[in-house]
Scaffold this active site. Structure first.
Site, PDB file in Angstrom:
ATOM      1  N   ARG A 131       7.438 -89.607  36.185  1.00  0.00           N
ATOM      2  CA  ARG A 131       7.370 -90.804  37.028  1.00  0.00           C
ATOM      3  C   ARG A 131       7.207 -92.106  36.240  1.00  0.00           C
ATOM      4  NH1 ARG A 131       9.933 -87.765  40.251  1.00  0.00           N
ATOM      5  NH2 ARG A 131       8.843 -86.931  42.073  1.00  0.00           N
ATOM      6  N   ASP A 167      13.275 -87.904  51.803  1.00  0.00           N
ATOM      7  CA  ASP A 167      12.586 -89.187  51.928  1.00  0.00           C
ATOM      8  C   ASP A 167      13.507 -90.360  51.628  1.00  0.00           C
ATOM      9  OD1 ASP A 167      10.024 -88.067  52.542  1.00  0.00           O
ATOM     10  OD2 ASP A 167       9.795 -87.545  50.437  1.00  0.00           O
ATOM     11  N   ASP A 227       2.245 -89.269  43.355  1.00  0.00           N
ATOM     12  CA  ASP A 227       3.369 -90.008  42.784  1.00  0.00           C
ATOM     13  C   ASP A 227       3.346 -91.489  43.122  1.00  0.00           C
ATOM     14  OD1 ASP A 227       4.454 -87.957  41.369  1.00  0.00           O
ATOM     15  OD2 ASP A 227       5.959 -87.419  42.852  1.00  0.00           O
ATOM     16  N   SER A 279       9.151 -78.941  50.056  1.00  0.00           N
ATOM     17  CA  SER A 279       9.192 -80.168  49.264  1.00  0.00           C
ATOM     18  C   SER A 279       9.296 -79.754  47.809  1.00  0.00           C
ATOM     19  CB  SER A 279       7.919 -80.989  49.500  1.00  0.00           C
ATOM     20  OG  SER A 279       7.916 -82.132  48.665  1.00  0.00           O
TER      21      SER A 279
END
Length: 408
Positions: free
Chosen positions: A97, A16, A126, A178
């Site tokens: 995060r 990404d 996220d 992923s």
């Protein structure tokens, strides 16, 4: 909305964020892109990251060493709470995060950036975790989330974009899971795992990265003794360790014994269910050991109420609400409960299993004198009759009155 000239990008070097750098420059008038990576234990994933970021268009790369802070201020408070999302998920991505996002804001302010960008999808959790943390420290900062606005619709199209822009990738179409890795865990999603009917290929070479499958683990058990001080693990097998070293060591020991594999269909915050496979050797060991220690250190009412708090705490962490008054208040409650959670727990690790092998504490509430099945002089068993009569009085009264009403 002001013109965007400088963007701080949460950068991992994965699929990404690798394509986001050129995409930002193409779509925001060749803006300056400053890449920022938070080192929360990704290991070799950070190798060559600066060269890659700059080659793909970033003006610079910050790599922040957040490992100690991650363990001390996020992992251990969550461990002390006993917080587990939906009974299985140890929140490895969830509490990383907010920490990274908080540091992103610091750099964005330092650099005078106009916006912060992340590579989270519009389907995932996220995006919420990053953006709630950004709002907590920079409420007016513009946020760019390409997955919510660009024309790319799949990871396959992302790979095509990368190939068209000569962006090197460490994945291919056949191994395009992923993944998210940090000191605490490794998650696997996508490909064959999207169908819950498919068994994870634990024995397939290269699938597991932290540990082994239970079938490949040794035939001989491994004993591990963990010491806690006020709910915080401080030593393993008599050797005092810092938080990062302790987690890394238990990942090694646990991984070798097939500990910590979790195959979970979870309820995402955005409403859909998703299936993931997690590797959590150290986390699984520490949660079990902490739980065992609390069985002798916490009184019944505190333990039962703390279980309710743990579920709410886990939801707050999963939902990205780390920087909230409620989470802080719950942590204060948890810290109070942990004042006597000090002692040693021994676990036997064997082919994916964690077997209790002894627990001691100077603050134990377990009294062999009261619990024994042998003759004792501290407990009068006749006392229980009066207790039962009073405890059961509401049940008795209701039964009597129901019978009278039915007899009318």
């Amino acid at each position: 909305m002001k013109e965007i000239k400088k963007v701080v990008l949460a950068y991992s070097g994965g699929l990404d964020t690798s394509i986001i750098i050129p995409w930002l420059k193409e779509n925001y008038n060749n803006c300056e892109v400053i890449a920022v990576s938070g080192d929360v234990g990704q290991g070799t994933e950070l190798d060559g990251l600066e060269e890659k970021a700059i080659k793909t268009g970033a003006s610079k790369l910050y790599i922040m060493d957040l490992k100690d802070e991650f363990v001390k201020d996020y992992i251990f408070p969550t461990l002390k709470a006993g917080a587990v999302y939906e009974n299985d998920y140890l929140l490895g991505t969830s509490f990383a995060r907010p920490l990274i996002a908080m540091r992103l804001v610091e750099i964005a302010k330092k650099e005078g950036a106009d916006a912060i960008c992340h590579g989270c999808t519009g389907k995932g959790n996220d995006q919420v975790r990053f953006e709630l943390a950004i709002k907590a420290f920079a409420p007016d900062m513009q946020i760019i989330a390409p997955w919510r606005i660009w024309n790319i619709k799949s990871r396959e199209e992302e790979i095509e974009y990368a190939e068209a822009h000569n962006i090197p990738l460490k994945i291919n179409r056949e191994t395009n899971y992923s993944k998210d890795k940090n000191l605490w865990h490794l998650s696997h999603e996508g490909l064959d795992l999207e169908d819950p009917a498919n068994e994870p290929q634990y024995n397939k070479p290269g699938f597991l990265e932290i540990g082994k499958s239970p079938e490949q683990a040794p035939d001989k058990p491994t004993y591990v003794k963990i010491h806690f001080e006020k709910g915080v693990p401080t030593a393993v097998d008599g050797k005092e360790m810092g938080g990062v070293e302790l987690v890394e060591y238990l990942n090694k020991i646990g991984g070798e014994n097939g500990i910590g594999l979790c195959d979970l269909v979870e309820n995402r915050l955005v409403g859909m269910k998703s299936r993931g496979v997690y590797e959590n050797p150290a986390g699984s060991i520490l949660y079990r050991a902490h739980q065992v220690l609390e069985t002798i250190c916490l009184d019944r009412d505190t333990a039962h109420y703390k279980a309710l708090v743990a579920q709410r705490f886990a939801e707050l962490v999963y939902f990205g609400q780390w920087f909230t008054p409620l989470r802080e208040a719950l942590s204060a409650f948890v810290d109070k409960t942990q004042e006597t959670v000090t002692g040693d727990v021994t676990l036997k690790l064997y082919k994916g299993n964690m077997i209790n092998a002894g627990v001691t504490s100077p603050y134990t509430l377990y009294s062999e004198a009261f619990a024994t099945f042998d003759e004792d002089e501290v407990y009068n068993q006749k006392d229980s009759a009066g207790f039962i009569n009073l405890f059961g009085l509401p049940i008795k009264v209701k039964a009597i009155l129901d019978a009278e009403r039915e007899g009318k």
